[in-house]
Design an enzyme around this catalytic site. Structure first.
Site, PDB file in Angstrom:
ATOM      1  N   LYS A  80       0.768  -1.117  -0.094  1.00  0.00           N
ATOM      2  CA  LYS A  80      -0.113  -0.193   0.009  1.00  0.00           C
ATOM      3  C   LYS A  80       0.800   1.251  -0.065  1.00  0.00           C
ATOM      4  CE  LYS A  80      -4.228  -1.176   2.340  1.00  0.00           C
ATOM      5  NZ  LYS A  80      -4.880  -0.972   3.323  1.00  0.00           N
ATOM      6  N   ARG A 132      -8.336  -7.057  -7.928  1.00  0.00           N
ATOM      7  CA  ARG A 132      -9.149  -8.238  -8.005  1.00  0.00           C
ATOM      8  C   ARG A 132     -10.735  -7.842  -8.204  1.00  0.00           C
ATOM      9  NH1 ARG A 132     -11.508  -7.334  -2.996  1.00  0.00           N
ATOM     10  NH2 ARG A 132     -10.252  -6.551  -1.439  1.00  0.00           N
ATOM     11  N   ARG A 151     -24.925  -6.489   2.306  1.00  0.00           N
ATOM     12  CA  ARG A 151     -24.282  -7.694   2.731  1.00  0.00           C
ATOM     13  C   ARG A 151     -24.959  -8.096   4.088  1.00  0.00           C
ATOM     14  NH1 ARG A 151     -17.766  -6.755   2.301  1.00  0.00           N
ATOM     15  NH2 ARG A 151     -17.779  -5.253   0.614  1.00  0.00           N
TER      16      ARG A 151
HETATM   17  P1  ADP Z   1      -8.519  -2.107   3.797  1.00  0.00           P
HETATM   18  O1  ADP Z   1      -7.489  -2.516   2.810  1.00  0.00           O
HETATM   19  O2  ADP Z   1      -7.988  -3.105   5.122  1.00  0.00           O
HETATM   20  O3  ADP Z   1      -9.984  -2.377   3.317  1.00  0.00           O
HETATM   21  P2  ADP Z   1      -8.304   0.804   3.150  1.00  0.00           P
HETATM   22  O4  ADP Z   1      -7.217   1.584   3.108  1.00  0.00           O
HETATM   23  O5  ADP Z   1      -9.217   0.258   1.979  1.00  0.00           O
HETATM   24  O6  ADP Z   1      -8.124  -0.748   3.905  1.00  0.00           O
HETATM   25  O7  ADP Z   1      -9.413   1.377   4.302  1.00  0.00           O
HETATM   26  C1  ADP Z   1     -10.555   0.831   4.801  1.00  0.00           C
HETATM   27  C2  ADP Z   1     -11.507   1.741   5.505  1.00  0.00           C
HETATM   28  O8  ADP Z   1     -10.752   2.490   6.701  1.00  0.00           O
HETATM   29  C3  ADP Z   1     -11.863   3.047   4.527  1.00  0.00           C
HETATM   30  O9  ADP Z   1     -13.045   2.940   3.737  1.00  0.00           O
HETATM   31  C4  ADP Z   1     -12.198   4.039   5.528  1.00  0.00           C
HETATM   32  O10 ADP Z   1     -13.236   3.791   6.351  1.00  0.00           O
HETATM   33  C5  ADP Z   1     -11.030   3.862   6.652  1.00  0.00           C
HETATM   34  N1  ADP Z   1      -9.826   4.653   6.390  1.00  0.00           N
HETATM   35  C6  ADP Z   1      -8.655   4.358   5.649  1.00  0.00           C
HETATM   36  N2  ADP Z   1      -7.693   5.309   5.642  1.00  0.00           N
HETATM   37  C7  ADP Z   1      -8.321   6.419   6.311  1.00  0.00           C
HETATM   38  C8  ADP Z   1      -7.983   7.670   6.483  1.00  0.00           C
HETATM   39  N3  ADP Z   1      -6.725   7.990   6.269  1.00  0.00           N
HETATM   40  N4  ADP Z   1      -8.684   8.436   7.364  1.00  0.00           N
HETATM   41  C9  ADP Z   1      -9.957   8.045   7.769  1.00  0.00           C
HETATM   42  N5  ADP Z   1     -10.431   6.741   7.454  1.00  0.00           N
HETATM   43  C10 ADP Z   1      -9.504   6.038   6.781  1.00  0.00           C
END
Ligand code: ADP
Length: 446
Positions: free
Chosen positions: A116, A291, A337
């Protein structure tokens, strides 16, 4: 096109892939663990091969077992679904080394976006805004403190190899940051086999909006619009919809362009998702999912495009066959879901035998589920057992249709979060489309 593929997954997504293959006259071989033996969806594949006991490490995550099943079954390609080995570059590499196509992007691309911190750098290089934070993984505590002081508290510690909403910790001050860093590192090491973490500014109340992308092996990439996935419980998505009720047309357009640009930058082919947070009329890249995603049918309903068939076609080397301007966007779609979880016990998984199964139906309703009466929900895997989707001309009609569908639905023998969905669909803020990623946690703690 492929003649015969192996599905290295289970449950609803295995069934979803079987269905797409049937329509394309592709034979399917599905693998299963002993915990899934006897499940009705296995009958719908041309062949089913047991690859080991219930625990995923010994079955759905066991690369040697899956590769030997693929060799015995003599397949042309492997569809990894989502979760399990779907973003495992090593698995993709071994498949291809054995002359079995891996249905997904190149090994290098999977590696690049799976890290990431590296994906963030690629976004920066493509001129796409990212949430303020560390340049790469943070080494020392001192480095972490410097980043936190630069961007300001609160900050979010994220695992470089994280996923599924796990491996994230918020810190509001120096002491919490130092303490949480240590815990985050050891959790990341235990869950993802990689202790490295990076830091982002923690946005207080963003929306999660993601763009579906599709690319072919000739370098053409298009996007299929957005999905708003802000209804989350502890950073895990629960309801998704398209179009987002919050995004103005100019932002939607810019997000789509940004997603395609990033996909080109990393040489993406296949189906994928570029995720953004949206707050204060600005959007910020967070990650790429290399994916198919759980919520892909939302996009299928508004565009009429079968994403699994598209995945199969481009993996077999066919061109996209559609230009960006030829993607229709029609009406509004919502997905709920349905998880086997006990609302009385803090939504803890509720495995067991399904005694009664009555999915909703009627106009504009789609249910993707592998459930059947007598099916035993195993304790070993993710608790999602069904996806209920609706499609209608407007958001108001889609919301009303979803309420009707959820009210029709009956699942007996196991506990589910159906009641929670019924509650959300009747919530005034949800009805007005006014919600952020904080909405559900606030609703539940009220
Ligand atoms: P994962 O791969 O574990 O799903 P993500 O980076 O997609 O992780 O983040 C999942 C969720 O976490 C996001 O949809 C959001 O709700 C929260 N999130 C991620 N980064 C941030 C951030 N910088 N600030 C606030 N919430 C965040």
């Amino acid at each position: 096109m492929f003649n015969r593929i192996l599905i290295a997954n289970r449950g609803e997504i295995a069934l979803r892939v079987i269905r797409a293959c049937r329509e394309l006259n592709i034979e399917t071989v599905v693998v299963y663990s002993k915990a899934d033996a006897g499940a009705a969806y296995l009958e719908l594949a041309d062949e089913a091969i047991c690859i080991g006991p219930g625990p995923s490490a010994k079955s759905y995550l066991s690369i040697p077992s899956i590769i030997s099943a693929a060799e015995i079954a003599n397949v042309d390609a492997v569809h990894p679904g989502y979760g399990f080995l779907s973003e495992n570059a090593h698995f993709a590499e071994i498949c291809r080394a054995n002359n079995i196509e891996f249905i997904g992007p190149d090994v290098e691309t999977i590696r690049r976006v799976g890290d990431k911190a590296e994906a963030r750098s690629a976004a920066v290089a493509a001129g796409i805004p990212v949430v303020e934070g560390s340049k790469g993984p943070v080494g020392t505590d001192q480095e972490a403190l410097e980043v936190a002081h630069r961007v300001g508290y609160p900050v979010l510690i994220k695992a470089v190899s994280g996923g599924g909403g796990r491996g994230m910790r918020v810190a509001h001050n120096d002491m919490a940051l130092i303490n949480n860093l240590a815990t985050a590192r050891s959790e990341a090491e235990a869950s993802f086999g990689d202790a490295s973490v990076y830091i982002e500014k923690y946005l207080e109340a963003p929306r999660h909006v993601e763009i579906q992308i599709l690319g072919d092996r000739r370098g053409d990439v298009i996007h299929l619009g957005e999905r708003d996935c802000s209804v989350q419980r502890r950073h895990q998505k629960l309801i998704e919809e398209s179009p987002s009720p919050a995004i103005p047309p100019d932002i939607r357009k810019k997000m789509g362009i940004a997603a395609v640009k990033l996909a080109r930058q990393v040489g993406y082919h296949g189906a994928g998702t570029v995720e953004f947070l949206y707050e204060g009329k600005r959007f910020y890249f967070i990650e790429v999912n290399a994916r198919i995603q759980v919520e892909h049918p939302v996009t299928e309903l508004v565009t009429g495009i079968d994403l699994i068939k598209e995945q199969l076609r481009v993996a077999a080397g066919e061109p996209l066959g559609r230009k960006q301007g030829q993607i229709p966007f029609r009406g509004h779609a919502i997905e709920c879901r349905i998880n086997a979880e006990d609302p009385e016990r803090g939504f803890a998984p509720s495995p067991g035998v399904v005694t009664h199964w009555q999915p909703p139906g009627g106009p504009g309703v789609r249910v993707d589920s592998h459930l059947a009466p007598g099916y035993r929900v195993p304790p070993n895997y993710d608790s999602m057992v069904a996806k209920v989707l609706v499609h209608a001309d407007t958001r108001a009609e889609a919301t009303s249709r979803m309420r009707r569908a959820l009210d029709e639905m009956r699942v007996g023998g196991i506990q589910t979060n159906l009641g929670l969905h019924r509650r959300i669909l009747r919530n005034a803020y949800f009805e007005r489309g006014e919600y952020t990623t904080r909405f559900l946690d606030e609703l539940l703690s009220a």
